[in-house]
Enzyme design. Structure first.
Site, PDB file in Angstrom:
ATOM      1  CG  ASP A   1      -0.138  -0.082   2.540  1.00 52.78           C
ATOM      2  OD1 ASP A   1       0.775  -0.920   2.614  1.00 52.78           O
ATOM      3  OD2 ASP A   1      -0.423   0.696   3.466  1.00 52.78           O
ATOM      4  CD  GLU A   2      -1.155   4.575   3.005  1.00 57.08           C
ATOM      5  OE1 GLU A   2      -2.065   5.377   3.228  1.00 57.08           O
ATOM      6  OE2 GLU A   2      -0.460   4.077   3.894  1.00 57.08           O
ATOM      7  CB  VAL A   3       4.363   2.424  -3.194  1.00 60.68           C
ATOM      8  CG1 VAL A   3       5.755   2.639  -3.776  1.00 60.68           C
ATOM      9  CG2 VAL A   3       4.321   1.190  -2.309  1.00 60.68           C
TER      10      VAL A   3
END
Ligand code: TNX
Length: 531
Positions: free
Chosen positions: A345-347
């Site tokens: 997630d959230e890269v």
């Protein structure tokens, strides 16, 4: 023992006298007293697929009642019976007994049996008949017996949760129940990275999951703020990466032995542990532990704030994939269960293409280590195998994965995020996904949440508890309970058997049970809690 009994009956008659006296004086209702809610015939949560009440058929557990196991049911069934005997009589009570092959259960018994011909109940279903002279619990597999045993537990008065219930006469209402879960995946996630909680606290959470028939414990073991599991080939991960937490406290990590102990404890309660090592982002703790994982070869300092999106493993270095393989291999060897969660997630620090290639490469590493990959929703656009599972948490393309034959776990932020505040006055928690009162957590249907994903594309539901603002076990409990109980019913009970008005009454009766268990739960004003 006799003194105890007569003491109880004196207390009861004194109580009755007080009620009569109070009625005689016609006192106006005291607005500060909790509303007295009539006892329900049963307060089963999650409610069962089919419950038929037989009010004439109350069973009484007394000092002569025995828990028996039908011959040939096996060691797991005997273990489940042991839990029930413990619950009913305490450690000093009569142990459960296995019947010999030609012995029928006598009257005043609670009989557990495995009957493989009942395969229509599935792995986790059970049948329960509570009659006046006996209780008969049947399942096709030990998992089902365990859930049937939790149902018997909830049909007993909450006082059974106190060891002091020893030697009391306890009533179980007459019922015929046939029950099996709606979804195979009924999960809870603990973020032990942002703040660390020890193995004992995790075990306590596990026991509460089991009471509500949840069957997956997803452990978020690594993030920017902390690495929480010992990896033999990379000792700095725990020694350096595990040395702090949000706010700068001491952090901590599970040794391999402690982690194996958590897994065994969960397994004995029919709960599958799902380890997550979040990557390629959310990796500052690893980057701080090993300079070679950084593209510039320089470790950043440890991080104790709560920002997201700033860290990434160096995806262009081979060394990174050797590292991932070491970590996956060592953790895979500690869990008997089939899953490995790679986060994803959230890269924000990679190109989209770099990110997708990384996910695909990690998928092949996980598969080569004998596990099935799970990734957060962001991983869906990568070339994922149909056996990989995608966990939806916000708007994403998880429908893509269903179209290619894969399955999705639903963890929609505005319904299942246990770290969101209940209302504007809640001190703990965050609010980016909205305020989530108990009704919001309960009143939704997984089959219609995402119009592009039908029920057949769902593996189930899971409630994550992110811990940026949670420091101690009491904080975790306050945010999880009672919303996690609402999620348990979303995951177990058929949609047709669910409705908010009935749920809130049943949940109200769990207040004293949670208190007896010492759970620091949120007393939502939406729920008519009984005393
Ligand atoms: C989003 S949900 C995150 C976490 C945070 C959480 C806080 C997800 C896959 N990522 O890193 O802890 O929000 O609510």
């Amino acid at each position: 023992m006799m003194r105890f009994r007569s003491g109880v009956s004196r207390a009861v008659s004194l109580g009755a006298l007080l009620v009569v006296a109070a009625c005689g004086r016609r006192q106006p209702p005291n607005p500060l007293q909790p509303v007295a809610v009539a006892r329900l015939p049963h307060a089963l949560v999650p409610t069962a697929a089919s419950v038929q009440l037989v009010s004439a058929d109350t069973f009484t557990v007394d000092s002569a009642t025995t828990v028996v196991v039908a011959s040939g049911s096996g060691a797991e069934a005997e273990r489940v019976a042991g839990y029930l005997a413990y619950l009913l009589a305490g450690p000093l009570g009569r142990p459960a007994r296995t019947l010999s092959p030609d012995e029928a259960a006598a009257a005043n018994t609670i009989q557990l049996s495995i009957d493989p011909s009942k395969s229509s109940l599935g792995l986790e279903g059970y049948e329960l008949v509570v009659a006046r002279d006996r209780v008969v619990l049947t399942a096709a597999a030990p998992n089902g017996l365990f859930y049937g045993m939790q149902t018997v537990r909830q049909l007993l008065p909450w006082s059974v949760e106190h060891r002091g219930a020893l030697n009391r006469r306890l009533k179980i209402p007459g019922v015929r129940i046939t029950d099996s879960p709606r979804f195979a995946w009924r999960g809870a996630m603990l973020d032990v990275s942002r703040h660390f909680i020890d193995a004992e606290a995790v075990k306590r959470y596990i026991d509460l999951l089991a009471l509500y028939k949840l069957n997956r414990l997803h452990l978020h073991l690594a993030d920017d703020q902390g690495w929480r599991i010992e990896i033999t080939s990379r000792p700095n991960l725990a020694a350096i990466g595990g040395s702090t937490q949000v706010g700068g406290g001491p952090g901590g990590y599970y040794t391999k032995a402690q982690f194996a102990d958590i897994v065994a404890y969960a397994t004995s309660r029919f709960i599958t542990v799902v380890p997550e090592i979040d990557m390629p982002g959310h990796t500052n703790a690893a980057l701080a532990s090993y300079p070679e994982l950084n593209c510039d070869g320089v470790s950043p300092p440890l991080y104790t704030g709560i920002r997201v999106g700033f860290s990434t493993l160096c995806v262009t270095k081979e060394e990174t994939y050797t590292f991932v393989n070491d970590v996956v291999r060592e953790i895979a060897a500690l869990v008997p269960t089939p899953y490995f969660h790679m986060g994803g997630d959230e890269v924000e620090k990679l190109t989209h293409d770099q990110y997708l290639r990384f996910v695909e490469r990690v998928q092949s590493i996980i598969t080569a280590n004998g596990k099935q990959m799970i990734g957060w929703g962001e991983t869906a656009p990568a070339k994922l195998a149909p056996t990989t599972v995608v966990q939806h948490w916000k708007r994403d393309s998880s429908a893509l994965h269903v179209a290619r034959g894969g399955k999705v776990i639903l963890s929609p932020g505005p319904k299942t995020y246990l770290d969101m505040k209940y209302d504007s006055t809640t001190v703990l928690g965050l609010r980016w996904a909205g305020l989530i009162e108990v009704r919001d957590a309960y009143d939704w249907n997984p089959a219609t949440l995402l119009p592009e994903i039908p029920e057949s594309g769902l593996l189930g539901v899971e409630a994550p508890l992110w811990a940026e603002t949670l420091v101690k076990l009491e904080d975790y409990e306050y945010m999880a309970f009672p919303r996690l109980i609402a999620l348990a019913e979303v995951g177990w009970s058929p949609q047709s058997a669910r409705n908010w008005d009935a749920f809130r009454l049943r949940l109200g009766e769990h207040g004293p049970r949670l208190s007896a268990l010492g759970v620091n739960y949120y007393r939502s004003l939406q729920i008519p809690w009984t005393r």
